[in-house]
Design a protein around this motif. Sequence first.
Motif, PDB file in Angstrom:
ATOM      1  N   ASN A   1       0.835  -1.207   0.000  1.00  0.00           N
ATOM      2  CA  ASN A   1       0.000   0.000   0.000  1.00  0.00           C
ATOM      3  C   ASN A   1       0.868   1.254   0.000  1.00  0.00           C
ATOM      4  OD1 ASN A   1      -2.313  -1.525   0.064  1.00  0.00           O
ATOM      5  ND2 ASN A   1      -2.678  -1.266   2.258  1.00  0.00           N
ATOM      6  N   LYS A   2       1.870   1.253   0.879  1.00  0.00           N
ATOM      7  CA  LYS A   2       2.775   2.399   0.990  1.00  0.00           C
ATOM      8  C   LYS A   2       3.534   2.624  -0.307  1.00  0.00           C
ATOM      9  CE  LYS A   2       6.643   4.118   3.793  1.00  0.00           C
ATOM     10  NZ  LYS A   2       7.538   3.799   4.937  1.00  0.00           N
ATOM     11  N   LYS A   3       4.005   1.521  -0.911  1.00  0.00           N
ATOM     12  CA  LYS A   3       4.769   1.628  -2.157  1.00  0.00           C
ATOM     13  C   LYS A   3       3.898   2.182  -3.287  1.00  0.00           C
ATOM     14  CE  LYS A   3       7.523  -1.756  -3.398  1.00  0.00           C
ATOM     15  NZ  LYS A   3       7.983  -3.062  -3.946  1.00  0.00           N
ATOM     16  N   LEU A   4       2.679   1.689  -3.402  1.00  0.00           N
ATOM     17  CA  LEU A   4       1.787   2.131  -4.473  1.00  0.00           C
ATOM     18  C   LEU A   4       1.472   3.620  -4.358  1.00  0.00           C
ATOM     19  CD1 LEU A   4      -0.702  -0.871  -4.665  1.00  0.00           C
ATOM     20  CD2 LEU A   4       0.955  -0.192  -6.411  1.00  0.00           C
ATOM     21  N   ILE A   5       1.210   4.062  -3.143  1.00  0.00           N
ATOM     22  CA  ILE A   5       0.913   5.484  -2.933  1.00  0.00           C
ATOM     23  C   ILE A   5       2.125   6.341  -3.245  1.00  0.00           C
ATOM     24  CG2 ILE A   5       0.337   7.219  -1.176  1.00  0.00           C
ATOM     25  CD1 ILE A   5      -1.398   5.017   0.169  1.00  0.00           C
ATOM     26  N   PHE A   6       3.303   5.894  -2.787  1.00  0.00           N
ATOM     27  CA  PHE A   6       4.532   6.667  -2.996  1.00  0.00           C
ATOM     28  C   PHE A   6       4.919   6.733  -4.471  1.00  0.00           C
ATOM     29  CE2 PHE A   6       9.249   7.026  -2.961  1.00  0.00           C
ATOM     30  CZ  PHE A   6       9.339   8.269  -2.354  1.00  0.00           C
ATOM     31  N   ARG A   7       4.682   5.632  -5.191  1.00  0.00           N
ATOM     32  CA  ARG A   7       5.096   5.585  -6.589  1.00  0.00           C
ATOM     33  C   ARG A   7       4.055   6.130  -7.556  1.00  0.00           C
ATOM     34  NH1 ARG A   7       8.438  -0.136  -7.361  1.00  0.00           N
ATOM     35  NH2 ARG A   7      10.066   0.316  -5.834  1.00  0.00           N
ATOM     36  N   HIS A   8       2.928   6.580  -7.041  1.00  0.00           N
ATOM     37  CA  HIS A   8       1.892   7.161  -7.900  1.00  0.00           C
ATOM     38  C   HIS A   8       1.520   8.569  -7.428  1.00  0.00           C
ATOM     39  CE1 HIS A   8       1.531   2.887  -8.885  1.00  0.00           C
ATOM     40  NE2 HIS A   8       0.927   3.250  -9.999  1.00  0.00           N
ATOM     41  N   PRO A   9       2.486   9.463  -7.399  1.00  0.00           N
ATOM     42  CA  PRO A   9       2.175  10.836  -6.971  1.00  0.00           C
ATOM     43  C   PRO A   9       1.206  11.537  -7.918  1.00  0.00           C
ATOM     44  CG  PRO A   9       4.367  10.725  -7.937  1.00  0.00           C
ATOM     45  CD  PRO A   9       3.894   9.313  -7.781  1.00  0.00           C
ATOM     46  N   HIS A  10       1.087  11.034  -9.158  1.00  0.00           N
ATOM     47  CA  HIS A  10       0.134  11.611 -10.110  1.00  0.00           C
ATOM     48  C   HIS A  10      -1.298  11.188  -9.797  1.00  0.00           C
ATOM     49  CE1 HIS A  10       1.550   7.707 -11.517  1.00  0.00           C
ATOM     50  NE2 HIS A  10       0.410   7.555 -12.141  1.00  0.00           N
ATOM     51  N   VAL A  11      -1.454  10.205  -8.907  1.00  0.00           N
ATOM     52  CA  VAL A  11      -2.787   9.766  -8.476  1.00  0.00           C
ATOM     53  C   VAL A  11      -3.072  10.229  -7.050  1.00  0.00           C
ATOM     54  CG1 VAL A  11      -4.283   7.778  -8.002  1.00  0.00           C
ATOM     55  CG2 VAL A  11      -2.742   7.743  -9.985  1.00  0.00           C
ATOM     56  N   PHE A  12      -2.086  10.031  -6.163  1.00  0.00           N
ATOM     57  CA  PHE A  12      -2.281  10.337  -4.743  1.00  0.00           C
ATOM     58  C   PHE A  12      -1.593  11.632  -4.317  1.00  0.00           C
ATOM     59  CE2 PHE A  12      -2.373   5.679  -5.250  1.00  0.00           C
ATOM     60  CZ  PHE A  12      -3.679   5.443  -4.830  1.00  0.00           C
ATOM     61  N   GLY A  13      -1.035  12.352  -5.279  1.00  0.00           N
ATOM     62  CA  GLY A  13      -0.399  13.628  -4.982  1.00  0.00           C
ATOM     63  C   GLY A  13      -0.760  14.634  -6.047  1.00  0.00           C
ATOM     64  N   ASP A  14       0.101  15.657  -6.208  1.00  0.00           N
ATOM     65  CA  ASP A  14      -0.211  16.725  -7.159  1.00  0.00           C
ATOM     66  C   ASP A  14       0.682  16.714  -8.392  1.00  0.00           C
ATOM     67  OD1 ASP A  14       2.156  17.457  -5.985  1.00  0.00           O
ATOM     68  OD2 ASP A  14       1.382  19.294  -5.060  1.00  0.00           O
ATOM     69  N   ARG A  15       1.414  15.616  -8.610  1.00  0.00           N
ATOM     70  CA  ARG A  15       2.290  15.531  -9.782  1.00  0.00           C
ATOM     71  C   ARG A  15       1.462  15.264 -11.036  1.00  0.00           C
ATOM     72  NH1 ARG A  15       8.228  12.789  -9.666  1.00  0.00           N
ATOM     73  NH2 ARG A  15       8.949  13.520 -11.694  1.00  0.00           N
ATOM     74  N   LYS A  16       1.840  15.896 -12.141  1.00  0.00           N
ATOM     75  CA  LYS A  16       1.112  15.740 -13.398  1.00  0.00           C
ATOM     76  C   LYS A  16       1.923  14.876 -14.374  1.00  0.00           C
ATOM     77  CE  LYS A  16      -2.014  18.607 -11.895  1.00  0.00           C
ATOM     78  NZ  LYS A  16      -3.337  18.108 -11.460  1.00  0.00           N
ATOM     79  N   VAL A  17       1.232  14.014 -15.112  1.00  0.00           N
ATOM     80  CA  VAL A  17       1.870  13.223 -16.162  1.00  0.00           C
ATOM     81  C   VAL A  17       1.022  13.319 -17.419  1.00  0.00           C
ATOM     82  CG1 VAL A  17       2.998  11.601 -14.596  1.00  0.00           C
ATOM     83  CG2 VAL A  17       0.697  11.118 -15.403  1.00  0.00           C
ATOM     84  N   LYS A  18       1.684  13.210 -18.572  1.00  0.00           N
ATOM     85  CA  LYS A  18       0.944  13.323 -19.838  1.00  0.00           C
ATOM     86  C   LYS A  18       0.552  11.964 -20.407  1.00  0.00           C
ATOM     87  CE  LYS A  18       5.216  13.684 -22.564  1.00  0.00           C
ATOM     88  NZ  LYS A  18       5.999  14.515 -23.495  1.00  0.00           N
ATOM     89  N   ASP A  19       1.314  10.905 -20.065  1.00  0.00           N
ATOM     90  CA  ASP A  19       0.988   9.582 -20.596  1.00  0.00           C
ATOM     91  C   ASP A  19       1.665   8.499 -19.762  1.00  0.00           C
ATOM     92  OD1 ASP A  19       3.709   9.598 -21.353  1.00  0.00           O
ATOM     93  OD2 ASP A  19       3.234  10.311 -23.373  1.00  0.00           O
TER      94      ASP A  19
ATOM     95  N   TRP B   1       8.585   6.405 -12.219  1.00  0.00           N
ATOM     96  CA  TRP B   1       8.832   5.249 -11.362  1.00  0.00           C
ATOM     97  C   TRP B   1      10.326   5.043 -11.139  1.00  0.00           C
ATOM     98  CZ3 TRP B   1       4.905   1.470 -14.047  1.00  0.00           C
ATOM     99  CH2 TRP B   1       3.642   1.661 -13.471  1.00  0.00           C
ATOM    100  N   GLU B   2      11.093   5.099 -12.226  1.00  0.00           N
ATOM    101  CA  GLU B   2      12.530   4.868 -12.096  1.00  0.00           C
ATOM    102  C   GLU B   2      13.188   5.954 -11.245  1.00  0.00           C
ATOM    103  OE1 GLU B   2      13.828   2.102 -12.871  1.00  0.00           O
ATOM    104  OE2 GLU B   2      11.990   1.414 -13.838  1.00  0.00           O
ATOM    105  N   GLU B   3      12.728   7.171 -11.414  1.00  0.00           N
ATOM    106  CA  GLU B   3      13.245   8.283 -10.608  1.00  0.00           C
ATOM    107  C   GLU B   3      12.919   8.079  -9.131  1.00  0.00           C
ATOM    108  OE1 GLU B   3      12.103  12.968  -9.896  1.00  0.00           O
ATOM    109  OE2 GLU B   3      11.828  12.117 -11.899  1.00  0.00           O
ATOM    110  N   ILE B   4      11.683   7.650  -8.875  1.00  0.00           N
ATOM    111  CA  ILE B   4      11.236   7.421  -7.496  1.00  0.00           C
ATOM    112  C   ILE B   4      12.000   6.256  -6.868  1.00  0.00           C
ATOM    113  CG2 ILE B   4       9.286   6.662  -6.087  1.00  0.00           C
ATOM    114  CD1 ILE B   4       7.488   8.259  -8.067  1.00  0.00           C
ATOM    115  N   LYS B   5      12.214   5.179  -7.633  1.00  0.00           N
ATOM    116  CA  LYS B   5      12.939   4.021  -7.125  1.00  0.00           C
ATOM    117  C   LYS B   5      14.353   4.402  -6.697  1.00  0.00           C
ATOM    118  CE  LYS B   5      10.464   0.608  -9.927  1.00  0.00           C
ATOM    119  NZ  LYS B   5      10.596  -0.323 -11.080  1.00  0.00           N
ATOM    120  N   MET B   6      14.981   5.308  -7.452  1.00  0.00           N
ATOM    121  CA  MET B   6      16.324   5.769  -7.093  1.00  0.00           C
ATOM    122  C   MET B   6      16.287   6.485  -5.744  1.00  0.00           C
ATOM    123  SD  MET B   6      18.390   4.819  -9.537  1.00  0.00           S
ATOM    124  CE  MET B   6      19.810   5.890  -9.481  1.00  0.00           C
TER     125      MET B   6
END
Length: 258
Positions: free
Chosen positions: A93-111, A119-124
């Motif tokens: 649960n924690k990993k999914l929320i942390f790795r999806h800031p475009h869903v659970f945060g305010d980060r924007k993605v185009k595709d 994801w790769e940036e977050i994993k680093m």
Amino acid sequence: MHSTEEKLKAFEQLLDIMDELREKCPWDREQTLDSLRNLTIEETYELADAIMNHDMEEIRKELGDLLLHIVFYSKIGSENGNFDIADVINSINKKLIFRHPHVFGDRKVKDSGEVVENWEEIKMKEGNRGVLSGVPVSLPAMIKSHRIQDKVRAVGFDWVNREEVWDKVIEEIDEVKHEVINGNDRNKMEEEVGDLLFSIVNAARLYDIEPETALEKTNRKFLKRFRYLEEKAGQSGRSLKEMSLDEMELLWQEAKSI
């Protein structure tokens, strides 16, 4: 479909069953993390087969078998004081929320491509030592090569124009032919064949084709056609060894038309 309450009740019953099996069943009581490993791999492949066959009933059953293993590992972990099923679920649960800031945060993605890059940036940031550090050593080679290429693509290491990959494939074919025809170094031949396979996986990836799935479909197609040859040979009272290549080719063409 079931309600959330019904789903939770079903999962609670599974946990209760696992507790009882671990206490009362001699076989279940003897199992360890190590003893379950190969069985889990087998269950995973059985699920993969069901998915390839698009058999919804088998997929349902195999998912249940795999879920049982997750619960089993968690039960053993709790007995050892290491973790329990709540820890496992809370972790994902924690990993999914942390790795999806475009869903659970305010980060924007185009595709979806940008999602993978994020994801790769977050994993680093999570402490991975490098882009490829998360690739399991024990993955089958073809799946591993596809995963490697996917990961380096996420940090920009990829072809600018995907059509350029075909020049690389042709180059690798020529190098394999050169080594096979002119060389006698078995290691070098193996290396060049490996390079060729890696380039073909790369080409498949660039065109959104899953190479493992594509190859498995070809395997199944070949098996079906070869069984047809065996059946036809048997019907004529002969074995394939007793048939000429031309005769087998005729049967092969028949098999292809079915």
